[in-house]
Structure formats: C-alpha cells, structure tokens
Motif scaffolding. Structure first.
Motif, PDB file in Angstrom:
ATOM      1  N   MET A 199       0.361   7.453   2.921  1.00 53.61           N
ATOM      2  CA  MET A 199      -0.444   6.923   4.022  1.00 53.61           C
ATOM      3  C   MET A 199       0.388   6.576   5.245  1.00 53.61           C
ATOM      4  O   MET A 199      -0.134   6.066   6.233  1.00 53.61           O
ATOM      5  CB  MET A 199      -1.228   5.705   3.529  1.00 53.61           C
ATOM      6  N   GLY A 200       1.699   6.817   5.184  1.00 49.05           N
ATOM      7  CA  GLY A 200       2.548   6.664   6.359  1.00 49.05           C
ATOM      8  C   GLY A 200       3.199   5.309   6.526  1.00 49.05           C
ATOM      9  O   GLY A 200       3.722   5.007   7.608  1.00 49.05           O
ATOM     10  N   ALA A 201       3.209   4.493   5.490  1.00 45.83           N
ATOM     11  CA  ALA A 201       3.799   3.157   5.585  1.00 45.83           C
ATOM     12  C   ALA A 201       5.282   3.179   5.231  1.00 45.83           C
ATOM     13  O   ALA A 201       5.778   4.100   4.566  1.00 45.83           O
ATOM     14  CB  ALA A 201       3.069   2.188   4.658  1.00 45.83           C
ATOM     15  N   ARG A 202       5.975   2.139   5.652  1.00 45.75           N
ATOM     16  CA  ARG A 202       7.335   1.872   5.189  1.00 45.75           C
ATOM     17  C   ARG A 202       7.210   0.930   4.001  1.00 45.75           C
ATOM     18  O   ARG A 202       6.558  -0.110   4.100  1.00 45.75           O
ATOM     19  CB  ARG A 202       8.164   1.230   6.298  1.00 45.75           C
ATOM     20  N   VAL A 203       7.814   1.286   2.864  1.00 43.21           N
ATOM     21  CA  VAL A 203       7.561   0.572   1.614  1.00 43.21           C
ATOM     22  C   VAL A 203       8.803  -0.168   1.134  1.00 43.21           C
ATOM     23  O   VAL A 203       9.888   0.432   1.007  1.00 43.21           O
ATOM     24  CB  VAL A 203       7.080   1.538   0.514  1.00 43.21           C
ATOM     25  N   ILE A 204       8.615  -1.463   0.855  1.00 44.95           N
ATOM     26  CA  ILE A 204       9.636  -2.297   0.224  1.00 44.95           C
ATOM     27  C   ILE A 204       9.167  -2.581  -1.196  1.00 44.95           C
ATOM     28  O   ILE A 204       8.080  -3.123  -1.397  1.00 44.95           O
ATOM     29  CB  ILE A 204       9.842  -3.618   0.981  1.00 44.95           C
ATOM     30  N   ALA A 205       9.969  -2.219  -2.176  1.00 48.64           N
ATOM     31  CA  ALA A 205       9.607  -2.409  -3.579  1.00 48.64           C
ATOM     32  C   ALA A 205      10.383  -3.594  -4.143  1.00 48.64           C
ATOM     33  O   ALA A 205      11.610  -3.634  -4.070  1.00 48.64           O
ATOM     34  CB  ALA A 205       9.922  -1.148  -4.383  1.00 48.64           C
TER      35      ALA A 205
ATOM     36  N   ASP B  81      11.433   2.823   0.429  1.00 49.43           N
ATOM     37  CA  ASP B  81      12.451   2.808   1.472  1.00 49.43           C
ATOM     38  C   ASP B  81      13.511   1.737   1.224  1.00 49.43           C
ATOM     39  O   ASP B  81      14.690   1.937   1.532  1.00 49.43           O
ATOM     40  CB  ASP B  81      11.790   2.558   2.836  1.00 49.43           C
ATOM     41  N   GLU B  82      13.073   0.598   0.697  1.00 52.52           N
ATOM     42  CA  GLU B  82      13.979  -0.506   0.402  1.00 52.52           C
ATOM     43  C   GLU B  82      13.573  -1.120  -0.936  1.00 52.52           C
ATOM     44  O   GLU B  82      12.411  -1.013  -1.356  1.00 52.52           O
ATOM     45  CB  GLU B  82      13.897  -1.593   1.482  1.00 52.52           C
ATOM     46  N   THR B  83      14.515  -1.778  -1.594  1.00 55.23           N
ATOM     47  CA  THR B  83      14.208  -2.474  -2.839  1.00 55.23           C
ATOM     48  C   THR B  83      14.795  -3.877  -2.819  1.00 55.23           C
ATOM     49  O   THR B  83      15.820  -4.130  -2.173  1.00 55.23           O
ATOM     50  CB  THR B  83      14.754  -1.725  -4.072  1.00 55.23           C
ATOM     51  N   ILE B  84      14.129  -4.779  -3.517  1.00 60.56           N
ATOM     52  CA  ILE B  84      14.579  -6.145  -3.713  1.00 60.56           C
ATOM     53  C   ILE B  84      14.541  -6.428  -5.207  1.00 60.56           C
ATOM     54  O   ILE B  84      13.555  -6.106  -5.884  1.00 60.56           O
ATOM     55  CB  ILE B  84      13.662  -7.151  -2.988  1.00 60.56           C
ATOM     56  N   ILE B  85      15.615  -7.028  -5.717  1.00 59.94           N
ATOM     57  CA  ILE B  85      15.639  -7.452  -7.115  1.00 59.94           C
ATOM     58  C   ILE B  85      15.472  -8.967  -7.139  1.00 59.94           C
ATOM     59  O   ILE B  85      16.310  -9.697  -6.606  1.00 59.94           O
ATOM     60  CB  ILE B  85      16.942  -7.048  -7.803  1.00 59.94           C
ATOM     61  N   TYR B  86      14.366  -9.430  -7.714  1.00 61.49           N
ATOM     62  CA  TYR B  86      14.130 -10.865  -7.785  1.00 61.49           C
ATOM     63  C   TYR B  86      14.433 -11.380  -9.194  1.00 61.49           C
ATOM     64  O   TYR B  86      14.364 -10.626 -10.169  1.00 61.49           O
ATOM     65  CB  TYR B  86      12.695 -11.220  -7.379  1.00 61.49           C
TER      66      TYR B  86
END
Length: 332
Positions: free
Chosen positions: A163-169, A186-191
């Motif tokens: 859908m054209g979004a920038r995605v942070i996982a 596009d980016e990832t975060i480890i919590y």
C-alpha cells in the motif's frame, strides 16, 4: 474421519485424536475433505474456554481451512464436487472432513496450494481490513507493527509495503527482526519481554527516532499489554492506533494521550465486519487474491505439522515463538 478433539478445558495436551463417522451435509452445506488448516492464536484460547466463542464439547479447534468439496447438501448453488475452497469455520478445522455452510466457502485460485489457502484469509483478511478500512493507510505514511513476526503482523508488513507505506516492525528477538526485514520491513525494533517505565520511555523514543522524529501515522497493535502506551506516545498528529489483539494482556491507556496527539484509537473486529458488511468483505478478498497472483503477498509458512502432531503447532503459538504462519495438514 479423524479429528483432534477438545474434550475438557485446557492446553494442547488435553486434545485427543479420535476416529469418527464421516459427517453428512445438511441443507445449504458442503462436505469438504480438509487438506490443510491454518493455526491461529484464537485456537489456543478456544480450547481453554477463553475465547468469545464457546462451542459445546467435544469439538475440534481450527478456524481456518482449505480443501475439496466431496458432497453437497440440498439447496446448494454455485458449488460442485471437486471445487477447491477455503473457509473460516470458527472451529472444527483440525479434522479430515468437515461440513460448512456454503455461504462461508470461497473458491480460491487453482495455482494456490492448499497450505497457502489455509493460511490466507484470517491473517490477510484481518490486516487488510485494519489497514484499508479502519486506518485508511496512505502511500508515504509510516506504519508501526507490534508483534510483527506473527501471522497477522507479517501480513500487515506485506500489505503495508504493497500500500506504499514505510514499515517499522517491532519484535522480541533478533531472529524475528531478521524475518521481518526479509519480508519487507524498512526498520526493526527489538523490545524486551518485560517493560518497566524506563524501558517504555526508551521504546517510545526509539520509535520516534526511526519515524524521523514526527511519530508514526498508523500503529498496528497485535500485542497489547505494556507495549501499548509507549507505542501510543510515539504517534504522530492525526494518527490511527489499531487495536488488534492482546496476547500480552489488555492495556490501560491514559485517555489524555489521544487528546494531546489528536489521534484515534480504532477497534479492529474483522469477524464482525465480515458479518455486517459481506459486500465489502468480498471486495477485499478479491483484491487480496489479486495481490497474491501478482506476487505482492504470500503466506509465510514457517512450520507444517500432520494432524496427529497438531498439538505441537499450538504449543508454538502459546510460547509466542512463531515466525509467520504454522499449518496443519491432513493428507493421507
């Protein structure tokens, strides 16, 4: 036929593989030879009597199936023996044969394997309804997905990119982060598994940093618990916070935050939406099939189990260690 039955409330260890007589389709029903069943988090809840639906026992879990029509009841139109169909069943899918109402069956493309079909409608249907109908996600917006490596989360990544979004996982381990990057994040975060106040502030700050400082436009929360508030604090003006699920618990949200952010907290109850807007649901499924045929989306099946080992599949979900989807197969 064989079915893995819940005979008493409890975990996967309480299920019993049972041989039964084949069912016969009633009026407006199809009898299908189940070939595969998707495994979803509600399957772990329904056997514990913790889900909204509480079918009488004994019953088989498994709310998502694919298979072939082998008999039709009276009054059925539009289906015939040999048709390949998928369906949301609520329960009953962990079996070799199943009667379903013809209105719940959907024919799927001939090029789609049974495994893909059985892992398609629940995750992509939920996530597309969330992102398209509830959030109105726009190209160029930033999407944060909590619990991004699971079934609905990984579907949200793929759909968000389509859908054209920038995605942070956002995920809980490096192997999950790697998986999310492989499917397009596009980016990832480890919590961390547990969040104190300092960890919550750090998570919120990291989300804002990765969003360029302005915050995220849409949050897809399939986790809940202690992760909800720091995610909400990272939201941009006019953002949309999608409430999808609570495996980490139902959060307590300070209601001053939506006011200060000018944002919306939006419930995502896809099952009810299917019932209330069947035409919209049909349109969404048609669009999802086209995305699949165009190779924009594809179920990420990380593990497959035969019916007699389906309890192991449920154990994986209970431990929150699944990457993408897990499927149960019933082939002879």
């Amino acid at each position: 036929m064989q079915a893995l039955l819940s005979v008493a409330p409890g975990g996967p260890e309480t299920l019993e593989l049972t041989t039964m007589s084949d069912p016969e389709p009633k009026k407006n029903e199809l009898l299908i030879r189940v070939r595969a069943a998707g495994v979803n988090f509600p399957d772990t809840l329904i056997i514990q009597d913790l889900y909204q639906m509480k079918p009488p026992r004994p019953f088989a879990p498994g709310g998502e199936v694919s298979g072939e029509v082998i008999a039709t009841g009276s009054g059925v139109e539009g289906f015939q023996v040999g048709d390949r169909v998928l369906a949301l069943t609520g329960h009953g899918g962990f079996s070799t044969h199943l009667c379903i109402n013809a209105s719940s069956a959907i024919k799927f493309p001939e090029t789609m394997p049974f495994k893909d079909a059985a892992c398609f409608i629940f995750t992509y249907g939920t996530s597309y309804h969330a992102l398209k109908d509830r959030a109105a996600l726009k190209p160029g917006e930033t999407l944060l997905v909590l619990g991004a490596a699971g079934g609905v989360g990984s579907a949200a990544i793929e759909l968000g990119k389509t859908m054209g979004a920038r995605v942070i996982a956002a995920v809980s381990s490096e192997d999950k982060a790697k998986f999310c990057r492989e499917i397009g994040a596009d980016e990832t975060i480890i919590y961390p598994r547990k969040l104190d106040r300092d960890a919550q502030k750090a998570l919120s700050a990291e989300i804002k940093r990765l969003s360029g400082g302005e915050g995220v436009d849409v949050i897809y929360d399939a986790v809940g618990g202690e992760y909800a508030e720091p995610a909400l604090r990272s939201m941009a003006w006019n953002g949309r916070y999608l409430v999808v699920g609570f495996p980490a618990g139902i959060p307590n949200i300070p209601l001053n935050l939506p006011l200060l952010k000018g944002c919306q907290i939006v419930g995502v109850f896809w099952g009810a939406a299917v019932f209330r807007d069947p035409q919209g649901h049909a349109e969404n499924i048609g669009e999802l099939f086209q995305m699949y045929l165009n190779e924009k989306i594809k179920p990420r099946i990380s593990a497959s189990y035969p019916l007699d080992k389906a309890t192991e599949a449920l154990d994986l979900l209970t431990k929150r260690s699944v990457l993408g989807k897990v499927v149960v197969t019933t082939d002879d």
